[in-house]
Write a protein that holds these residues in place. Sequence first.
Motif, PDB file in Angstrom:
ATOM      1  N   PHE A  62       0.837  -1.195   0.000  1.00 40.50           N
ATOM      2  CA  PHE A  62       0.000   0.000   0.000  1.00 40.50           C
ATOM      3  C   PHE A  62       0.876   1.251   0.000  1.00 40.50           C
ATOM      4  O   PHE A  62       1.916   1.297   0.661  1.00 40.50           O
ATOM      5  CB  PHE A  62      -0.903   0.027   1.240  1.00 40.50           C
ATOM      6  CG  PHE A  62      -2.008  -0.992   1.220  1.00 40.50           C
ATOM      7  CD1 PHE A  62      -3.218  -0.717   0.600  1.00 40.50           C
ATOM      8  CD2 PHE A  62      -1.834  -2.236   1.827  1.00 40.50           C
ATOM      9  CE1 PHE A  62      -4.237  -1.665   0.587  1.00 40.50           C
ATOM     10  CE2 PHE A  62      -2.838  -3.183   1.822  1.00 40.50           C
ATOM     11  CZ  PHE A  62      -4.050  -2.896   1.196  1.00 40.50           C
ATOM     12  N   GLN A  63       0.426   2.275  -0.738  1.00 42.25           N
ATOM     13  CA  GLN A  63       1.165   3.533  -0.798  1.00 42.25           C
ATOM     14  C   GLN A  63       0.649   4.480   0.275  1.00 42.25           C
ATOM     15  O   GLN A  63      -0.533   4.805   0.337  1.00 42.25           O
ATOM     16  CB  GLN A  63       1.031   4.173  -2.174  1.00 42.25           C
ATOM     17  CG  GLN A  63       1.870   5.437  -2.323  1.00 42.25           C
ATOM     18  CD  GLN A  63       1.954   5.925  -3.758  1.00 42.25           C
ATOM     19  OE1 GLN A  63       1.439   5.307  -4.675  1.00 42.25           O
ATOM     20  NE2 GLN A  63       2.614   7.044  -3.972  1.00 42.25           N
ATOM     21  N   VAL A  64       1.563   4.939   1.140  1.00 41.89           N
ATOM     22  CA  VAL A  64       1.234   5.887   2.202  1.00 41.89           C
ATOM     23  C   VAL A  64       1.480   7.315   1.732  1.00 41.89           C
ATOM     24  O   VAL A  64       0.713   8.225   2.023  1.00 41.89           O
ATOM     25  CB  VAL A  64       2.067   5.590   3.464  1.00 41.89           C
ATOM     26  CG1 VAL A  64       1.706   6.550   4.596  1.00 41.89           C
ATOM     27  CG2 VAL A  64       1.882   4.146   3.909  1.00 41.89           C
ATOM     28  N   SER A  65       2.567   7.505   0.997  1.00 44.34           N
ATOM     29  CA  SER A  65       2.931   8.799   0.416  1.00 44.34           C
ATOM     30  C   SER A  65       3.706   8.506  -0.868  1.00 44.34           C
ATOM     31  O   SER A  65       3.980   7.338  -1.171  1.00 44.34           O
ATOM     32  CB  SER A  65       3.783   9.605   1.408  1.00 44.34           C
ATOM     33  OG  SER A  65       5.118   9.118   1.426  1.00 44.34           O
ATOM     34  N   PRO A  66       4.093   9.513  -1.624  1.00 40.23           N
ATOM     35  CA  PRO A  66       4.878   9.228  -2.842  1.00 40.23           C
ATOM     36  C   PRO A  66       6.164   8.456  -2.588  1.00 40.23           C
ATOM     37  O   PRO A  66       6.697   7.808  -3.493  1.00 40.23           O
ATOM     38  CB  PRO A  66       5.168  10.638  -3.393  1.00 40.23           C
ATOM     39  CG  PRO A  66       4.030  11.472  -2.915  1.00 40.23           C
ATOM     40  CD  PRO A  66       3.717  10.936  -1.545  1.00 40.23           C
ATOM     41  N   THR A  67       6.680   8.514  -1.350  1.00 48.25           N
ATOM     42  CA  THR A  67       7.948   7.841  -1.042  1.00 48.25           C
ATOM     43  C   THR A  67       7.810   6.759   0.026  1.00 48.25           C
ATOM     44  O   THR A  67       8.800   6.128   0.393  1.00 48.25           O
ATOM     45  CB  THR A  67       8.993   8.868  -0.558  1.00 48.25           C
ATOM     46  OG1 THR A  67       8.451   9.594   0.561  1.00 48.25           O
ATOM     47  CG2 THR A  67       9.356   9.849  -1.663  1.00 48.25           C
ATOM     48  N   HIS A  68       6.610   6.524   0.533  1.00 45.44           N
ATOM     49  CA  HIS A  68       6.410   5.633   1.675  1.00 45.44           C
ATOM     50  C   HIS A  68       5.408   4.538   1.312  1.00 45.44           C
ATOM     51  O   HIS A  68       4.293   4.820   0.855  1.00 45.44           O
ATOM     52  CB  HIS A  68       5.892   6.449   2.868  1.00 45.44           C
ATOM     53  CG  HIS A  68       5.856   5.705   4.156  1.00 45.44           C
ATOM     54  ND1 HIS A  68       5.293   6.216   5.306  1.00 45.44           N
ATOM     55  CD2 HIS A  68       6.323   4.465   4.513  1.00 45.44           C
ATOM     56  CE1 HIS A  68       5.399   5.360   6.296  1.00 45.44           C
ATOM     57  NE2 HIS A  68       6.023   4.281   5.828  1.00 45.44           N
ATOM     58  N   PHE A  69       5.814   3.264   1.518  1.00 45.62           N
ATOM     59  CA  PHE A  69       4.982   2.115   1.177  1.00 45.62           C
ATOM     60  C   PHE A  69       5.059   1.092   2.314  1.00 45.62           C
ATOM     61  O   PHE A  69       6.090   0.961   2.965  1.00 45.62           O
ATOM     62  CB  PHE A  69       5.461   1.460  -0.123  1.00 45.62           C
ATOM     63  CG  PHE A  69       5.504   2.402  -1.298  1.00 45.62           C
ATOM     64  CD1 PHE A  69       4.449   2.475  -2.183  1.00 45.62           C
ATOM     65  CD2 PHE A  69       6.617   3.217  -1.515  1.00 45.62           C
ATOM     66  CE1 PHE A  69       4.480   3.347  -3.269  1.00 45.62           C
ATOM     67  CE2 PHE A  69       6.657   4.093  -2.580  1.00 45.62           C
ATOM     68  CZ  PHE A  69       5.587   4.153  -3.475  1.00 45.62           C
ATOM     69  N   ALA A  70       3.958   0.368   2.537  1.00 49.36           N
ATOM     70  CA  ALA A  70       3.959  -0.668   3.570  1.00 49.36           C
ATOM     71  C   ALA A  70       3.058  -1.823   3.149  1.00 49.36           C
ATOM     72  O   ALA A  70       1.974  -1.622   2.595  1.00 49.36           O
ATOM     73  CB  ALA A  70       3.496  -0.108   4.909  1.00 49.36           C
ATOM     74  N   LYS A  71       3.529  -3.042   3.439  1.00 48.88           N
ATOM     75  CA  LYS A  71       2.855  -4.265   3.010  1.00 48.88           C
ATOM     76  C   LYS A  71       2.049  -4.826   4.191  1.00 48.88           C
ATOM     77  O   LYS A  71       2.466  -5.787   4.849  1.00 48.88           O
ATOM     78  CB  LYS A  71       3.914  -5.258   2.526  1.00 48.88           C
ATOM     79  CG  LYS A  71       3.418  -6.480   1.783  1.00 48.88           C
ATOM     80  CD  LYS A  71       4.627  -7.323   1.356  1.00 48.88           C
ATOM     81  CE  LYS A  71       4.220  -8.591   0.637  1.00 48.88           C
ATOM     82  NZ  LYS A  71       3.630  -8.296  -0.682  1.00 48.88           N
TER      83      LYS A  71
ATOM     84  N   LEU B  84      -3.564  -1.114   6.320  1.00 45.35           N
ATOM     85  CA  LEU B  84      -3.706   0.098   5.511  1.00 45.35           C
ATOM     86  C   LEU B  84      -4.876   0.013   4.531  1.00 45.35           C
ATOM     87  O   LEU B  84      -5.143   0.981   3.807  1.00 45.35           O
ATOM     88  CB  LEU B  84      -2.404   0.361   4.739  1.00 45.35           C
ATOM     89  CG  LEU B  84      -1.210   0.786   5.604  1.00 45.35           C
ATOM     90  CD1 LEU B  84       0.049   0.919   4.757  1.00 45.35           C
ATOM     91  CD2 LEU B  84      -1.485   2.090   6.330  1.00 45.35           C
ATOM     92  N   HIS B  85      -5.581  -1.117   4.519  1.00 50.72           N
ATOM     93  CA  HIS B  85      -6.762  -1.241   3.658  1.00 50.72           C
ATOM     94  C   HIS B  85      -7.853  -0.309   4.190  1.00 50.72           C
ATOM     95  O   HIS B  85      -8.014  -0.162   5.413  1.00 50.72           O
ATOM     96  CB  HIS B  85      -7.251  -2.694   3.649  1.00 50.72           C
ATOM     97  CG  HIS B  85      -8.271  -2.961   2.598  1.00 50.72           C
ATOM     98  ND1 HIS B  85      -9.613  -2.666   2.777  1.00 50.72           N
ATOM     99  CD2 HIS B  85      -8.157  -3.495   1.349  1.00 50.72           C
ATOM    100  CE1 HIS B  85     -10.282  -3.007   1.694  1.00 50.72           C
ATOM    101  NE2 HIS B  85      -9.426  -3.504   0.813  1.00 50.72           N
ATOM    102  N   PRO B  86      -8.615   0.331   3.301  1.00 53.79           N
ATOM    103  CA  PRO B  86      -9.671   1.258   3.751  1.00 53.79           C
ATOM    104  C   PRO B  86     -10.679   0.625   4.713  1.00 53.79           C
ATOM    105  O   PRO B  86     -11.260   1.324   5.548  1.00 53.79           O
ATOM    106  CB  PRO B  86     -10.360   1.669   2.440  1.00 53.79           C
ATOM    107  CG  PRO B  86      -9.317   1.470   1.389  1.00 53.79           C
ATOM    108  CD  PRO B  86      -8.497   0.306   1.827  1.00 53.79           C
ATOM    109  N   ASP B  87     -10.910  -0.679   4.605  1.00 51.46           N
ATOM    110  CA  ASP B  87     -11.894  -1.343   5.470  1.00 51.46           C
ATOM    111  C   ASP B  87     -11.289  -1.878   6.770  1.00 51.46           C
ATOM    112  O   ASP B  87     -12.010  -2.447   7.592  1.00 51.46           O
ATOM    113  CB  ASP B  87     -12.550  -2.507   4.712  1.00 51.46           C
ATOM    114  CG  ASP B  87     -13.346  -2.036   3.494  1.00 51.46           C
ATOM    115  OD1 ASP B  87     -13.814  -0.876   3.535  1.00 51.46           O
ATOM    116  OD2 ASP B  87     -13.476  -2.806   2.526  1.00 51.46           O
ATOM    117  N   ALA B  88      -9.970  -1.728   6.954  1.00 49.11           N
ATOM    118  CA  ALA B  88      -9.322  -2.247   8.158  1.00 49.11           C
ATOM    119  C   ALA B  88      -9.633  -1.363   9.363  1.00 49.11           C
ATOM    120  O   ALA B  88      -9.873  -0.151   9.214  1.00 49.11           O
ATOM    121  CB  ALA B  88      -7.811  -2.322   7.948  1.00 49.11           C
TER     122      ALA B  88
END
Length: 349
Positions: free
Chosen positions: A309-318, A322-326
């Motif tokens: 999932f993309q948090v920001s243009p430079t930040h990602f987390a698997k 981070l899912h909208p329904d979580a």
Amino acid sequence: MKPKLLEVKDLHIHFKTYAGIVQAVRGVNFELYEGETLAIVGESGSGKSVTSNALMKLIPQPPGIYANGEILFNGRNIVPLSEKEMAKIRGNDIAMIFQDPMTSLNPTMRIGNQITEVILQHKAASRHEAKERAMELLKLVGIPFPEKRYKQYPHELSGGMRQRIVIAIALAANPKLLIADEPTTALDVTIQAQILELMKDIQQRSNTSIIFITHDLGVVANVADRVAVMYAGQIVEYGTVNEIFYNPKHPYTWGLLGSMPDLNNSSDELLRTIPGSPPNLISPPVGDAFAPRNEFAMAIDYEQEPPMFQVSPTHFAKTWLLHPDAPNIPVPDVVQQRINRYVKEGEMR
């Protein structure tokens, strides 16, 4: 933006063993730009060192297998290159600093000869020129009395000085990329800080790109530009050093931050640990590999592997968090305390 020096795309590294095929690296992706430091962080067995060795094609084949992916160095894929072709790149363009300097240095050769040997191998230079360059390198890495040290053997030097010699050897051919695999683990805290400061200074002087491999998230705070957090052969979080330290999103990153000792805390609080152990990568688990150790794991974590999932243009987390329904899970208190301390220390600087 600076030019891109290295790009790793969907890298998979396997090892054939009697027990089965170990999937040591599973779909790793990252980029490195000129003059940048990327820290790859994770527990032992997370795939950090295998990834770093793969970048220099030091994975023995067999039992190692480059199962999939590309390693683009200056736009050229080095995975299919022969050993002869890679020999021109190692040392010249990519160099490595290993964890234990005593295993990197030849105990039967004088320090000066070990440095000049590398210079003569990779550069068109006379022995006199090679010696002058070796003396310059000894001064660059902060070796006192370089004329004396040039004639000494490794056993005559302290651990910190030996590691400085290893760094000098790695820099001998002016590589564009320096890979440091746990370069401070065998050193005491004071010498650790000196070596980290040395590497930072070298990078600023020479614009060398650095990949810093470590299991200790704390040592990269003042060294790295970006951080890749690895777990079970995958990058599970990736971002700038500020994003990883001030706004971590993956529960594993929370665990690493929370387990760092707080030297400013005078209480008798026990050191926090991450429960459980990494999975067996002969049979990687279904879903999120971190789920069995994650107190916030949901049912989907045991069923489907999360996307990045993309948090920001430079930040990602698997992570499925981070899912909208979580559900909205706040950062654990002990981790938030660490973050608050980093913010405070940053303001003090």
